[in-house]
Design an enzyme around this catalytic site. Structure first.
Site, PDB file in Angstrom:
ATOM      1  CG  ASP A   1       3.815   2.056  -1.104  1.00 46.37           C
ATOM      2  OD1 ASP A   1       4.244   3.318  -0.795  1.00 46.37           O
ATOM      3  OD2 ASP A   1       3.664   1.233  -1.654  1.00 46.37           O
TER       4      ASP A   1
ATOM      5  CE1 TYR B   1      -4.461  10.210  -8.006  1.00 44.24           C
ATOM      6  CE2 TYR B   1      -3.369   9.067  -6.546  1.00 44.24           C
ATOM      7  CZ  TYR B   1      -3.181   9.448  -7.611  1.00 44.24           C
ATOM      8  OH  TYR B   1      -2.239   9.276  -8.342  1.00 44.24           O
ATOM      9  CG  ASP B   2      -9.063  12.264   1.022  1.00 42.85           C
ATOM     10  OD1 ASP B   2      -8.385  10.852   0.377  1.00 42.85           O
ATOM     11  OD2 ASP B   2      -7.880  12.123   1.669  1.00 42.85           O
TER      12      ASP B   2
ATOM     13  CG  HIS C   1      -6.945   4.175   2.876  1.00 42.76           C
ATOM     14  ND1 HIS C   1      -7.806   4.600   2.841  1.00 42.76           N
ATOM     15  CD2 HIS C   1      -5.833   4.555   2.412  1.00 42.76           C
ATOM     16  CE1 HIS C   1      -6.977   6.245   2.286  1.00 42.76           C
ATOM     17  NE2 HIS C   1      -6.162   5.712   2.548  1.00 42.76           N
TER      18      HIS C   1
END
Ligand code: ITT
Length: 188
Positions: free
Chosen positions: A67, A148-149, A174
């Site tokens: 997630d 959102y890159d 991340h």
């Protein structure tokens, strides 16, 4: 060794496969599991667990839930756990536009991506977290990656994640940071 990822998101699967080339990465699609998993938890941890548990119950295989999301402190942490459906359900363009609109005129542009992985196996429940800090660009740039890159510039870089090759993103993302911890756990 196979690692089953509890995801419907093929971008995630591909990234994870690139980061873990020595493992066979499979996803829900490989098991013909197309149910929508209701992610109604109030944290990344709970949602990662919901995905992993669903997958483990259906297959009996060691399952890893991922997630992830974008957290913007100037927006009180939004989109956060609502990242996938912030403006439209997995409508990456609409979601980016909503963040950019909310950030209009805001000088504090720090943000971070977070991934929480939950591993569920017989009698086992383990969590691994990874983050990458950066800033939000004022307009989208690049067409690699997903989500959102196009508006996220990692700290120390000039390009957005979407301007970078997947290989470059995967060195610092991340998801890569969380997977490093997962790998260290596997090798213990
Ligand atoms: P699954 O639940 O099936 O794994 P999902 O896309 O719904 O797929 P999440 O619930 O983790 O996954 O939602 C994450 C959303 O956050 C995702 O849809 C993107 O908009 C964003 N996101 C996550 N990881 C990202 C990344 O590496 N780059 C850009 N955006 C990301």
């Amino acid at each position: 060794m196979e690692i089953l990822i509890a995801t419907h998101n093929e971008h995630k699967k591909e990234e994870i496969q690139q980061i873990l080339p020595d493992y066979k990465i499979t996803s829900l699609r490989d098991y013909q599991l197309f149910d929508e998993i209701v992610e109604d938890g109030d944290s990344f941890e709970v949602n990662a667990k919901i995905k992993a548990e669903y997958c483990f119950q259906k297959t009996g295989k060691a399952s890893l839930g991922d997630d992830s999301g974008l957290v913007v402190p100037a927006l009180d942490g939004r989109p956060g756990i609502y990242s996938a459906r912030y403006a439209g359900d997995h409508d990456f363009k609409a979601n980016i536009q909503k963040v950019l609109q909310e950030m209009e005129g805001v000088e504090e542009r720090e943000a971070y991506f977070i991934t929480v992985l939950c591993l569920i196996d017989e009698g086992k429940e383990e969590y691994f977290e990874g983050r990458v800090y950066g800033t939000l660009k004022r307009e989208p740039s690049g067409n690699q990656g997903f989500g959102y890159d196009p508006i996220f510039i990692p700290k120390g870089e000039e390009l957005t994640f979407a301007d970078m090759s997947t290989e470059e993103k995967n060195k610092i993302s991340h998801r890569a940071n969380a997977l490093k911890k997962f790998l260290a756990y596997l090798k213990k």
